[in-house]
Motif scaffolding. Structure first.
Motif, PDB file in Angstrom:
ATOM      1  N   ALA A  48      64.943 -41.676 -36.041  1.00  0.00           N
ATOM      2  CA  ALA A  48      65.172 -41.236 -34.556  1.00  0.00           C
ATOM      3  C   ALA A  48      66.444 -40.260 -34.502  1.00  0.00           C
ATOM      4  CB  ALA A  48      65.285 -42.220 -33.651  1.00  0.00           C
ATOM      5  N   GLU A  49      67.567 -40.944 -35.233  1.00  0.00           N
ATOM      6  CA  GLU A  49      68.770 -39.784 -34.979  1.00  0.00           C
ATOM      7  C   GLU A  49      68.452 -38.622 -35.783  1.00  0.00           C
ATOM      8  OE1 GLU A  49      71.875 -42.480 -36.496  1.00  0.00           O
ATOM      9  OE2 GLU A  49      71.861 -43.783 -34.786  1.00  0.00           O
ATOM     10  N   ARG A  50      67.890 -38.727 -36.994  1.00  0.00           N
ATOM     11  CA  ARG A  50      67.500 -37.538 -37.645  1.00  0.00           C
ATOM     12  C   ARG A  50      66.795 -36.746 -37.046  1.00  0.00           C
ATOM     13  NH1 ARG A  50      68.701 -33.586 -39.355  1.00  0.00           N
ATOM     14  NH2 ARG A  50      68.056 -32.278 -40.906  1.00  0.00           N
ATOM     15  N   LEU A  51      65.489 -37.234 -36.520  1.00  0.00           N
ATOM     16  CA  LEU A  51      64.837 -36.185 -35.570  1.00  0.00           C
ATOM     17  C   LEU A  51      65.342 -35.737 -34.399  1.00  0.00           C
ATOM     18  CD1 LEU A  51      61.909 -35.320 -35.281  1.00  0.00           C
ATOM     19  CD2 LEU A  51      61.345 -37.244 -34.148  1.00  0.00           C
ATOM     20  N   GLU A  52      66.236 -36.570 -33.713  1.00  0.00           N
ATOM     21  CA  GLU A  52      67.274 -35.914 -32.498  1.00  0.00           C
ATOM     22  C   GLU A  52      67.994 -34.902 -33.162  1.00  0.00           C
ATOM     23  OE1 GLU A  52      71.094 -37.560 -30.137  1.00  0.00           O
ATOM     24  OE2 GLU A  52      69.474 -39.023 -30.894  1.00  0.00           O
ATOM     25  N   ASP A  53      68.698 -34.700 -34.292  1.00  0.00           N
ATOM     26  CA  ASP A  53      69.381 -33.606 -34.861  1.00  0.00           C
ATOM     27  C   ASP A  53      68.441 -32.545 -34.761  1.00  0.00           C
ATOM     28  OD1 ASP A  53      71.696 -35.196 -34.912  1.00  0.00           O
ATOM     29  OD2 ASP A  53      71.766 -35.724 -36.868  1.00  0.00           O
ATOM     30  N   VAL A  54      67.263 -32.631 -35.242  1.00  0.00           N
ATOM     31  CA  VAL A  54      66.466 -31.521 -35.663  1.00  0.00           C
ATOM     32  C   VAL A  54      66.117 -30.864 -34.398  1.00  0.00           C
ATOM     33  CG1 VAL A  54      64.192 -30.854 -36.141  1.00  0.00           C
ATOM     34  CG2 VAL A  54      65.667 -32.116 -37.753  1.00  0.00           C
ATOM     35  N   TRP A  55      65.653 -31.831 -33.395  1.00  0.00           N
ATOM     36  CA  TRP A  55      65.229 -31.274 -31.783  1.00  0.00           C
ATOM     37  C   TRP A  55      66.563 -30.509 -31.343  1.00  0.00           C
ATOM     38  CZ3 TRP A  55      61.379 -35.525 -30.007  1.00  0.00           C
ATOM     39  CH2 TRP A  55      59.972 -35.445 -30.806  1.00  0.00           C
ATOM     40  N   TRP A  56      67.751 -31.207 -31.034  1.00  0.00           N
ATOM     41  CA  TRP A  56      68.634 -31.022 -30.128  1.00  0.00           C
ATOM     42  C   TRP A  56      69.785 -30.074 -30.836  1.00  0.00           C
ATOM     43  CZ3 TRP A  56      67.669 -31.462 -25.183  1.00  0.00           C
ATOM     44  CH2 TRP A  56      66.721 -32.620 -24.904  1.00  0.00           C
ATOM     45  N   LYS A  57      69.705 -30.128 -32.062  1.00  0.00           N
ATOM     46  CA  LYS A  57      70.781 -29.356 -32.946  1.00  0.00           C
ATOM     47  C   LYS A  57      70.446 -28.087 -33.794  1.00  0.00           C
ATOM     48  CE  LYS A  57      74.216 -33.064 -32.576  1.00  0.00           C
ATOM     49  NZ  LYS A  57      75.110 -34.003 -33.739  1.00  0.00           N
ATOM     50  N   ASP A  58      69.490 -28.570 -34.688  1.00  0.00           N
ATOM     51  CA  ASP A  58      68.856 -27.563 -35.510  1.00  0.00           C
ATOM     52  C   ASP A  58      68.123 -26.511 -35.137  1.00  0.00           C
ATOM     53  OD1 ASP A  58      70.500 -29.252 -37.484  1.00  0.00           O
ATOM     54  OD2 ASP A  58      68.429 -30.297 -38.348  1.00  0.00           O
ATOM     55  N   LEU A  59      67.030 -26.917 -34.402  1.00  0.00           N
ATOM     56  CA  LEU A  59      66.173 -25.878 -33.495  1.00  0.00           C
ATOM     57  C   LEU A  59      66.805 -25.274 -32.875  1.00  0.00           C
ATOM     58  CD1 LEU A  59      62.812 -27.930 -33.396  1.00  0.00           C
ATOM     59  CD2 LEU A  59      63.166 -25.641 -34.687  1.00  0.00           C
ATOM     60  N   PRO A  60      67.562 -25.541 -31.814  1.00  0.00           N
ATOM     61  CA  PRO A  60      68.241 -24.527 -30.741  1.00  0.00           C
ATOM     62  C   PRO A  60      69.385 -23.710 -31.401  1.00  0.00           C
ATOM     63  CG  PRO A  60      68.881 -26.654 -30.595  1.00  0.00           C
ATOM     64  CD  PRO A  60      67.783 -26.917 -31.383  1.00  0.00           C
ATOM     65  N   GLY A  61      69.948 -24.256 -32.559  1.00  0.00           N
ATOM     66  CA  GLY A  61      70.906 -23.509 -33.477  1.00  0.00           C
ATOM     67  C   GLY A  61      70.175 -22.474 -33.935  1.00  0.00           C
ATOM     68  N   ALA A  62      69.009 -22.651 -34.786  1.00  0.00           N
ATOM     69  CA  ALA A  62      68.332 -21.562 -35.375  1.00  0.00           C
ATOM     70  C   ALA A  62      67.701 -20.496 -34.484  1.00  0.00           C
ATOM     71  CB  ALA A  62      67.162 -22.340 -36.148  1.00  0.00           C
ATOM     72  N   LEU A  63      67.434 -20.889 -33.310  1.00  0.00           N
ATOM     73  CA  LEU A  63      66.820 -19.969 -32.212  1.00  0.00           C
ATOM     74  C   LEU A  63      67.986 -19.034 -31.328  1.00  0.00           C
ATOM     75  CD1 LEU A  63      63.916 -22.092 -30.697  1.00  0.00           C
ATOM     76  CD2 LEU A  63      63.824 -20.163 -32.392  1.00  0.00           C
ATOM     77  N   GLY A  64      69.177 -19.566 -31.688  1.00  0.00           N
ATOM     78  CA  GLY A  64      70.310 -19.119 -30.740  1.00  0.00           C
ATOM     79  C   GLY A  64      70.423 -19.404 -29.580  1.00  0.00           C
ATOM     80  N   GLY A  66      71.370 -22.499 -26.245  1.00  0.00           N
ATOM     81  CA  GLY A  66      72.060 -23.932 -26.171  1.00  0.00           C
ATOM     82  C   GLY A  66      71.091 -25.237 -26.243  1.00  0.00           C
ATOM     83  N   GLY A  67      71.698 -25.946 -27.048  1.00  0.00           N
ATOM     84  CA  GLY A  67      70.954 -27.413 -27.371  1.00  0.00           C
ATOM     85  C   GLY A  67      70.503 -28.106 -26.205  1.00  0.00           C
ATOM     86  N   TYR A  68      71.554 -27.837 -25.146  1.00  0.00           N
ATOM     87  CA  TYR A  68      71.465 -28.544 -23.843  1.00  0.00           C
ATOM     88  C   TYR A  68      71.339 -27.747 -22.778  1.00  0.00           C
ATOM     89  CZ  TYR A  68      72.688 -32.594 -26.450  1.00  0.00           C
ATOM     90  OH  TYR A  68      72.425 -33.708 -27.711  1.00  0.00           O
ATOM     91  N   SER A  69      70.571 -26.477 -22.810  1.00  0.00           N
ATOM     92  CA  SER A  69      70.304 -25.539 -21.827  1.00  0.00           C
ATOM     93  C   SER A  69      69.166 -26.496 -20.620  1.00  0.00           C
ATOM     94  CB  SER A  69      69.845 -24.268 -22.213  1.00  0.00           C
ATOM     95  OG  SER A  69      68.675 -24.287 -23.041  1.00  0.00           O
ATOM     96  N   SER A  70      69.162 -26.098 -19.531  1.00  0.00           N
ATOM     97  CA  SER A  70      68.204 -26.466 -18.705  1.00  0.00           C
ATOM     98  C   SER A  70      66.626 -26.534 -19.382  1.00  0.00           C
ATOM     99  CB  SER A  70      68.435 -25.973 -17.520  1.00  0.00           C
ATOM    100  OG  SER A  70      69.554 -26.257 -16.971  1.00  0.00           O
ATOM    101  N   LEU A  71      66.407 -25.148 -19.706  1.00  0.00           N
ATOM    102  CA  LEU A  71      65.134 -24.772 -20.294  1.00  0.00           C
ATOM    103  C   LEU A  71      64.903 -25.632 -21.554  1.00  0.00           C
ATOM    104  CD1 LEU A  71      64.905 -21.029 -19.569  1.00  0.00           C
ATOM    105  CD2 LEU A  71      63.675 -23.061 -18.456  1.00  0.00           C
ATOM    106  N   TRP A  72      65.844 -25.690 -22.445  1.00  0.00           N
ATOM    107  CA  TRP A  72      65.530 -26.513 -23.606  1.00  0.00           C
ATOM    108  C   TRP A  72      65.093 -27.991 -23.081  1.00  0.00           C
ATOM    109  CZ3 TRP A  72      64.130 -24.991 -28.215  1.00  0.00           C
ATOM    110  CH2 TRP A  72      63.895 -25.932 -29.268  1.00  0.00           C
ATOM    111  N   MET A  73      66.141 -28.512 -22.593  1.00  0.00           N
ATOM    112  CA  MET A  73      65.774 -30.118 -22.071  1.00  0.00           C
ATOM    113  C   MET A  73      64.509 -30.226 -21.522  1.00  0.00           C
ATOM    114  SD  MET A  73      69.558 -31.569 -20.606  1.00  0.00           S
ATOM    115  CE  MET A  73      70.017 -29.969 -19.628  1.00  0.00           C
ATOM    116  N   ILE A  74      64.070 -29.237 -20.507  1.00  0.00           N
ATOM    117  CA  ILE A  74      62.883 -29.583 -20.097  1.00  0.00           C
ATOM    118  C   ILE A  74      61.872 -29.196 -20.887  1.00  0.00           C
ATOM    119  CG2 ILE A  74      61.346 -28.401 -18.367  1.00  0.00           C
ATOM    120  CD1 ILE A  74      63.553 -27.364 -16.650  1.00  0.00           C
ATOM    121  N   ALA A  75      61.857 -28.405 -21.943  1.00  0.00           N
ATOM    122  CA  ALA A  75      60.762 -28.074 -22.961  1.00  0.00           C
ATOM    123  C   ALA A  75      60.874 -29.284 -24.015  1.00  0.00           C
ATOM    124  CB  ALA A  75      61.144 -26.789 -23.680  1.00  0.00           C
ATOM    125  N   VAL A  76      62.030 -29.851 -24.412  1.00  0.00           N
ATOM    126  CA  VAL A  76      61.913 -31.031 -25.254  1.00  0.00           C
ATOM    127  C   VAL A  76      61.441 -32.059 -24.752  1.00  0.00           C
ATOM    128  CG1 VAL A  76      63.329 -32.449 -26.922  1.00  0.00           C
ATOM    129  CG2 VAL A  76      63.635 -29.976 -26.971  1.00  0.00           C
TER     130      VAL A  76
END
Length: 433
Positions: A48-64, A66-76
């Motif tokens: 779960a922690e590894r998948l959390e890193d992918v969803w909340w750090k790796d993916l938003p980082g690759a897309l440029g 914010g990992g905790y922007s409002s739209l990203w939180m709603i989407a995830v």
């Protein structure tokens, strides 16, 4: 002077003795269950922690973004609802029964074929951010596997022993100590016929051994700690006692408000009648709540409450209040719409934010007292388990004096919650008392 037949002179009947030969056969199964339950818990947490890193750090980082922007939180969170909905819809056994009807430990184990779907749903939930913890699903999964494997490996052993062993072992693994398991098991045995015809300690022998094995395995591999590192708390005064009693009661009252709303919110989601509607909608609502309360109101809350405690004066009273209310609403939504998870860890965050809000409003309230009393009252309302509430509230602050305050504060708070509906429903959706 009394006569031999006088009832006043009759001595209490002695409990039948249990020999060591009766208890020794439990040792190896308890140790095996303890280690196995801890390893499964650690494995699920790591995935779960590894998948959390992918969803909340790796993916938003690759897309440029914010990992905790409002739209990203709603989407995830909406995506998490879709994925968990697919598992609940298609997995064998539908990832277990409605989680709103389950408590911390159930007497009947799930069928083994239900476990994979339940664990997948729990991993997705933990990684995606809904406000639930791992405890209920991992206890149910460990109990099902322990029963299935145990009855085959040791067919002569009584089948009823495997579920208490797995429950205690998982609690030991979750908290990193067997004390919590001993308290929960002893509370569960209260008022019921004891499985072993002996003393309470005879009945706790196997579960306590399994809990110790689970706790030791977790401690050796992961080094968990519940101490929040709050400012030192010395000798308590009368003002500390007053603050503890008042805050525990207020937190319990706030928790009971959520408990009273719980069946209505659950019924509203139930009207959708399909997990692919209930869970995505629940995820969307949780995403909106996350955007309102901030990223600290996401996830199970144990790491996030550490961030709050690291800087008790870092937020205003209003901000603490918003986080507590948003997290409480998120807990009700997540538990109502079908996400597979437990309620203890989110309740800890809510109680801690509530206590720190009191400290911000009245600086004379010691933050350690505020956090412990808030957690105590909230857990009493949400779990209705006195020992686990008292233990959790005390273990968050490394001070023996806190325990005495919490013991006193728990009494009026318990009067507020006892006999009233619980945050658990019957199969028909009505409140459990």
């Amino acid at each position: 002077m009394t006569t031999p037949g006088d009832g006043a002179s009759a001595a209490p009947a002695a409990l039948p003795s249990v020999s060591a030969r009766t208890l020794l056969p439990v040792v190896v199964p308890a140790l095996a269950v303890g280690v196995g339950c801890s390893l499964l818990f650690l494995a699920i947490s790591a995935v779960a922690e590894r998948l959390e890193d992918v969803w909340w750090k790796d993916l938003p980082g690759a897309l440029g973004i914010g990992g905790y922007s409002s739209l990203w939180m709603i989407a995830v969170l909406t995506l998490t609802g879709v994925l968990v909905g697919l598992v609940v819809w298609k997995a064998p056994g539908h990832a277990g029964p409605d989680p709103a009807t389950l408590g911390l430990g159930e007497s009947e184990p799930l069928r083994a074929h239900v476990v994979p779907g339940l664990l997948v749903a729990n991993v997705l939930m933990l990684a995606g951010g809904p406000s639930l913890g791992p405890e209920n699903p991992i206890i149910a999964a460990n109990a099902a596997l322990a029963f299935w494997l145990g009855t085959r490996a040791v067919p002569k052993a009584p089948g009823r022993m495997w579920v208490p062993l797995a429950t205690a072992a998982t609690l030991g693994a979750l908290f990193g100590t067997p004390v919590a398991a001993a308290l929960v098991v002893s509370e569960a045995l209260a008022g019921k016929p004891l499985p072993v015809k002996g003393s309470l300690w005879d009945n706790l022998f196997g579960p306590l051994l399994a809990a110790a094995a689970g706790a030791l395995t977790t401690t050796l591999l992961a080094s968990p700690s519940f101490d929040l590192g709050l400012p030192p708390f010395g000798k308590p005064g009368w003002d500390d006692l007053l603050a503890a009693v008042v805050l525990a009661c207020l937190a319990a009252a706030l928790g009971m408000l959520a408990v009273c709303l719980f069946p209505y919110v659950h019924h509203a989601f139930g009207q959708l009648r399909h997990p692919m509607l209930m869970l995505p909608l629940g995820g969307l609502v949780l995403g909106l709540l996350g955007a309102l309360g901030g990223h600290l109101t996401l996830f199970k809350g144990l790491h996030e409450v550490g961030e709050l405690a690291a800087d008790p004066d870092g937020w205003s009273a209003g901000r603490f209040a918003v986080m507590a209310v948003v997290k409480l609403a998120a807990l009700v939504i997540a538990a109502s719409c079908g996400f597979r998870g437990g309620r203890i860890f989110p309740a800890v965050f809510i109680g801690a934010a509530f206590g720190l809000c009191a400290h911000a409003l009245v600086p004379a309230v010691n933050p350690s007292v505020g956090v412990s009393a808030g957690v105590l009252g909230m857990l009493l309302a949400i779990t209705r388990q006195g020992w686990i509430s008292l233990f959790t509230a005390a273990v968050l602050v490394a001070s023996p004096a806190i325990l005495a305050l919490m013991c006193i504060a728990s009494l009026p708070a318990w009067l507020l919650v006892t006999g009233r509906p619980q945050m658990q429903l019957k199969q028909d959706g009505s409140s459990l008392r």
